[in-house]
Design an enzyme around this catalytic site. Structure first.
Site, mmCIF file in Angstrom:
data_model
loop_
_atom_site.group_PDB
_atom_site.id
_atom_site.type_symbol
_atom_site.label_atom_id
_atom_site.label_comp_id
_atom_site.label_asym_id
_atom_site.label_seq_id
_atom_site.Cartn_x
_atom_site.Cartn_y
_atom_site.Cartn_z
ATOM 1 N N GLU A 20 0.819 -1.205 0.000
ATOM 2 C CA GLU A 20 0.000 0.000 0.000
ATOM 3 C C GLU A 20 0.857 1.262 0.000
ATOM 4 O O GLU A 20 0.384 2.342 -0.320
ATOM 5 C CB GLU A 20 -0.978 -0.011 1.180
ATOM 6 C CG GLU A 20 -0.340 -0.056 2.545
ATOM 7 C CD GLU A 20 -0.116 1.320 3.148
ATOM 8 O OE1 GLU A 20 -0.820 2.261 2.756
ATOM 9 O OE2 GLU A 20 0.779 1.440 3.997
ATOM 10 N N HIS A 331 -3.443 -2.789 2.679
ATOM 11 C CA HIS A 331 -2.997 -2.530 4.052
ATOM 12 C C HIS A 331 -2.706 -3.848 4.761
ATOM 13 O O HIS A 331 -1.676 -3.999 5.424
ATOM 14 C CB HIS A 331 -4.089 -1.765 4.820
ATOM 15 C CG HIS A 331 -3.775 -0.326 5.035
ATOM 16 N ND1 HIS A 331 -3.043 0.126 6.104
ATOM 17 C CD2 HIS A 331 -4.089 0.771 4.319
ATOM 18 C CE1 HIS A 331 -2.926 1.433 6.036
ATOM 19 N NE2 HIS A 331 -3.560 1.852 4.963
#
Length: 361
Positions: A20, A331
């Site tokens: 991410e 994430h």
């Protein structure tokens, strides 16, 4: 991310542009460095973000990590805009800490960076000042009502309280966390399904703005849920603020086996009805998935699960965590790779949403 010499040995080298590519890598690395005593070197920090590099809120996490070591930790490159950072931890000292995140910095993110090393060192109190309800960050109410029960389930006693709310851009909020030493952890945590929906509560808040806004938000959230056959109770409450003003709608869903939370924030010029509807529709969207955990809790559970798998939660017993996520996010997968660099654990993530965190080997 580049390799290391192996679990529990030497410097950890990380590539901040992978996955991410945001501040998650730095926060996770700081927390794990404090816990394991392993230094790390992070390159290409937030390379693809605008603006790239270290921002003030990330610098606050570095300074907070240093503070927990009482001056025994050191960092190189810890300046705003830096793309490279080295951090060498020292022994974490239990005790009380007062830390400023800055006007628009997230106190919940700083809290989640520091709570685990402080707990494993024996506990203390974290008083954190900055933003409490910001976009791209868990809200205080999410951490207090969704994350906190999970921490307790892993034997980590934490009590959170909100002194003042802080909204973008002024911040000026304050949260206090009473952090206890770890208690006996479980050997196995399994959350394959959420079970039946038991209760939904809509909490609508205003800070420094007319209370009628909270009422409009909650009506819209309850209405959006009712359209999908979900009944909800609603509370409207004022929030204490200092310099900042704002509104928030928070939907908490209690299931048979799990809990999920969804936050929507007011913005200047945005109708209150849109804010409430956003929060209600977020729960409705979650209900359409098969995951036991919402996507944010699925990410946040990785660190305590990894500590359990490494035998670091107040017991040498190495346990396993299995759960399903509503959505596998960048994430989560980024966090999983960072965890594996620092601890002797293996995180398996399947495309269908199943996640397992177990001892390596």
């Amino acid at each position: 991310m580049t390799g290391t010499q192996g679990p529990d040995s030497g410097l950890v080298r990380l590539d901040g542009s992978e996955g991410e590519g945001g501040g998650q890598i730095l926060r996770s690395a700081l927390s794990l460095s404090l816990i394991t005593g392993r230094p790390f070197h992070l390159t290409r920090l937030r390379e693809r973000r605008d603006p790239p590099g270290l921002r003030p809120q990330h610098l606050a996490c570095v300074r907070g990590a240093e503070a927990l070591c009482g001056g025994a930790a050191s960092s190189e490159g810890a300046t705003v805009g830096a793309s490279e950072l080295s951090f060498t931890p020292g022994p974490v000292r239990p005790g009380d800490y007062l830390l400023e995140v800055g006007t628009a910095g997230s106190t919940p993110l700083l809290f989640q960076c520091l709570v685990y090393p402080l707990a494993l060192a024996g506990g203390g109190r974290l008083t954190l000042r900055g933003g409490t309800h910001l976009s791209h960050s868990p809200s205080f109410h999410y951490v207090a009502t969704v994350w906190q029960p999970v921490a307790h389930a892993y034997g980590l006693p934490v009590l959170l309280s909100l002194v003042h709310a802080g909204f973008y851009p002024e911040g000026a909020g304050e949260i206090v966390a009473e952090v206890g030493a770890p208690q006996e952890p479980p050997q196995l945590v399994e959350l394959p399904a959420r079970g039946m929906l038991r209760e939904v509560r809509v909490s609508s808040f205003t800070g420094g703005l007319p209370f009628t806004i909270a009422e409009r938000q909650s009506r819209a959230a309850v209405g959006a849920l009712r359209e999908r056959g979900i009944l909800a109770e609603a509370d409207n409450r004022p929030l204490a603020v200092t310099r900042s003003v704002g509104t928030v709608t928070f939907v908490l869903a209690q299931f048979e086996h799990t809990i999920a939370g969804f936050t929507a924030l007011g913005e200047r010029g945005r109708p209150a009805e849109d804010v409430g509807r956003e929060a209600g529709e977020a729960l409705a969207g979650f209900m359409e998935t098969g995951g036991a955990l919402d996507e944010h809790l699925a990410d946040q559970i990785l660190l305590p699960a990894a500590l359990l798998a490494a035998g670091r939660l107040g017991s040498a017993t190495r346990g396993t965590t299995r759960f399903t996520a509503a959505r596998i996010t960048d994430h989560l997968t980024t966090h999983a790779r960072v965890v594996e660099r620092f601890l002797p654990v293996r995180v398996t993530v399947e495309a269908g949403g199943s996640v397992e965190v177990r001892p390596a080997g």
